[in-house]
Design a protein around this motif. Sequence first.
Motif, mmCIF file in Angstrom:
data_model
loop_
_atom_site.group_PDB
_atom_site.id
_atom_site.type_symbol
_atom_site.label_atom_id
_atom_site.label_comp_id
_atom_site.label_asym_id
_atom_site.label_seq_id
_atom_site.Cartn_x
_atom_site.Cartn_y
_atom_site.Cartn_z
ATOM 1 N N PRO A 368 28.969 57.966 33.047
ATOM 2 C CA PRO A 368 29.778 58.316 31.875
ATOM 3 C C PRO A 368 31.190 57.722 31.938
ATOM 4 O O PRO A 368 31.832 57.536 30.911
ATOM 5 N N GLY A 369 31.659 57.400 33.134
ATOM 6 C CA GLY A 369 32.975 56.785 33.252
ATOM 7 C C GLY A 369 32.936 55.272 33.110
ATOM 8 O O GLY A 369 33.904 54.596 33.427
ATOM 9 N N GLY A 370 31.804 54.732 32.661
ATOM 10 C CA GLY A 370 31.702 53.295 32.442
ATOM 11 C C GLY A 370 31.438 52.506 33.717
ATOM 12 O O GLY A 370 31.214 53.069 34.787
ATOM 13 N N LEU A 371 31.465 51.181 33.576
ATOM 14 C CA LEU A 371 31.207 50.325 34.733
ATOM 15 C C LEU A 371 32.213 50.590 35.860
ATOM 16 O O LEU A 371 31.883 50.459 37.037
ATOM 17 N N MET A 372 33.449 50.977 35.499
ATOM 18 C CA MET A 372 34.448 51.278 36.528
ATOM 19 C C MET A 372 34.002 52.421 37.417
ATOM 20 O O MET A 372 34.256 52.426 38.616
ATOM 21 N N GLU A 373 33.301 53.407 36.833
ATOM 22 C CA GLU A 373 32.806 54.516 37.644
ATOM 23 C C GLU A 373 31.779 53.997 38.645
ATOM 24 O O GLU A 373 31.771 54.387 39.808
ATOM 25 N N GLY A 374 30.931 53.058 38.170
ATOM 26 C CA GLY A 374 29.963 52.449 39.067
ATOM 27 C C GLY A 374 30.653 51.741 40.221
ATOM 28 O O GLY A 374 30.262 51.895 41.390
ATOM 29 N N ALA A 396 36.090 61.920 49.460
ATOM 30 C CA ALA A 396 36.906 60.934 48.756
ATOM 31 C C ALA A 396 37.424 61.531 47.456
ATOM 32 O O ALA A 396 36.670 62.125 46.703
ATOM 33 N N PRO A 397 38.711 61.409 47.203
ATOM 34 C CA PRO A 397 39.248 61.947 45.959
ATOM 35 C C PRO A 397 38.818 61.093 44.767
ATOM 36 O O PRO A 397 38.604 59.885 44.912
ATOM 37 N N ALA A 398 38.669 61.742 43.633
ATOM 38 C CA ALA A 398 38.268 61.003 42.430
ATOM 39 C C ALA A 398 39.492 60.292 41.857
ATOM 40 O O ALA A 398 40.332 60.910 41.220
ATOM 41 N N THR A 399 39.622 59.039 42.168
ATOM 42 C CA THR A 399 40.765 58.298 41.635
ATOM 43 C C THR A 399 40.280 57.302 40.609
ATOM 44 O O THR A 399 39.159 56.832 40.669
ATOM 45 N N SER A 400 41.127 57.013 39.663
ATOM 46 C CA SER A 400 40.762 55.976 38.701
ATOM 47 C C SER A 400 41.769 54.847 38.839
ATOM 48 O O SER A 400 42.949 55.071 39.010
#
Lengths: 401, 251
Positions: A368-374, A396-400
């Motif tokens: 759901p977060g797009g290719l970046m999430e992948g 691991a912290p969820a960082t964007s």
Amino acid sequence: MLGLNRKDSGLFLLVICLTALAPFLLNPFPEGSELAQFNAGYPDLMQRFMIFGIFAIGFNILFGLTGYLSFGHAAFLGVGSYAGVWMMKLLTVNVVPAIIMSVIVAGLFSLVVGFISLRRSGIYFSILTLAFAQMSFALAYSVLTPITNGETGLQLSLNDPRILGISQTVDGSIPAANFFGIEMRDSLELAMGGWLFTFNAGYYLAAIVMLISFYIAIRIFRSPFGMMLRAVKSNQQRMSYTGLNTRPYALTAFVISGMYAGLAGGLMVAMDPLAGAERMYWTASGEVVLMTILGGAGTLLGPIIGASAIKYFENIFSKINDTVLHGWFSFMPDGLQDFVVAIIHPFIGKGWHLTLGLMFMLVVIFLPGGLMEGINRLRIWFGKRINGRQQAPDHAPATSS
Amino acid sequence: MSILEVNNVNKNFGGLKALNNVNLQVEAGTVHAIIGPNGAGKSTLLNCFVGRLEPDTGSVTFDGESLLGIKPFQINQLGVSRVFQTPEIFGALTLIENVMIPAFAKRDGAFHMEPWRSVGSEAGLHEQAMEMLSDVGLDAKADELAGQLSRGDKRRLELAMCLVQDPKLLLLDEPTAGMSRGDTNNTIDLMKRIAQRGVTMVVIEHDMHVVFSLAEKISVLAQGTVIVEDVPEKIKGDPRVQDAYLGGAHL
């Protein structure tokens, strides 16, 4: 670096390297080989990567940060294109005034559209922006024909005034779009072994503009202003009871993204001085939504990845036809070969939309977060595998990024 | 000196008289509780203070300025902060960001745009927000997303968001509703500390334990009217209050 923290500087440097080396990276297959058709390192496509990257970066500032989903951003791109061509008709074929005027005109137009549309939120906001864009599209085809040249599209002609430049060259042709003398279509070709790399002036101009746009986007993301935009998405009610006026925040984000769209439109005409109304059609607005969501809304890199992925599909998958497929599967017996080609047929050539649609569905359902999430998941997974041998895997912290 | 003055406020919803000639004076630096049975109009009254509702008639003045006809963000900028019955926080942002946003609003005003400035360079404000978080006991979770907190923690976060603005008037709508006994006592302690700093507070509360351990003055609201206003000791034994709460229990 440049007021960015270490992580953002790293990201920015990575993007600089990738764009600078794109002519190499996108041409991994030697000329004339079976796989050469998957090469994307030709000027036209590379320019598109940059231009639609800018469009999506800007769209992400509105949609990714404030959550307002505009379905009419192609209108700003279209308006920017027209403004750009007019500059090249009236002033000069130097692309700088054209690009600047595109940004200004698109900014003013988005101020009007945003001011009205932002009176509503959610689906009503989306519908209002869609209505504005479709109105612009229809007007460009009808009553505004004197400005837009209707169906033919607005283009340069030999008897344009061009008061700061020349109407026509000595040999009687339309002067070429240039950046202080460097023509946009100028290319330097480099043959190395079986490989052919093209370094195009237009691409590098678009790349530099994209890098500046990307840098500005990082600064906005990391500023208190950017934090307020994320607050708009999260809870407008809390914002107003916290003493913040939400409307101007949303409107500023809208205008900034409109200016980015205008910039993309201006660059388009700088590469190819032609503007048509179809650029404002709703499918074009939908495309930038797809790019942003596919890449990852609200992330910095996502929109560029999404834009490049979609433009790659559009230009590369659509070129593969049945003949090419028969070539690939020629090692199979005839009956089987026809069968395999018939199965793949709907997904290629004109059917590339089907492949893109399936890919989009898979991404939205599983990432759901797009290719970046992948990409982030992969990074964490690799990180764990490497760290796992030395120490207990830490959370691991969820960082964007 | 009264900091908040409510004069003859009326509010009707269709045929229902939600507020009927309400008068209220809140003294600066005190804790003023508003109690009353369900449907008495407590929340409606509070909504009239923050610009969520506009009274039909009457006046609401804070620190000499009318609160009517101006927007919620303007009221906040005057120095009024509110904690909601259901916590209103920025769920998608981290705790520290949640507290920094009100601090920015206090310092930079209702709209401010300097996109070249980075949040990371705001050390002073960050420190202030961290202090506020540790004050409510949430500093260990500063980098977690606010949406993942428990209800009690969300409430304490919301309180920190209001307090970081150093408000002149703090409005609390049932600050301990749905909390465990332990959490309730922690919140009472926290509110006592806030009161000691001289922040004026208006508290709506059902829990009498909370009301009587905090309030210096209590207004009892029933069917849209203030029926009694007095110090806690007198309220306890007032027959009108028992009547309003228990209805016709002695019938």
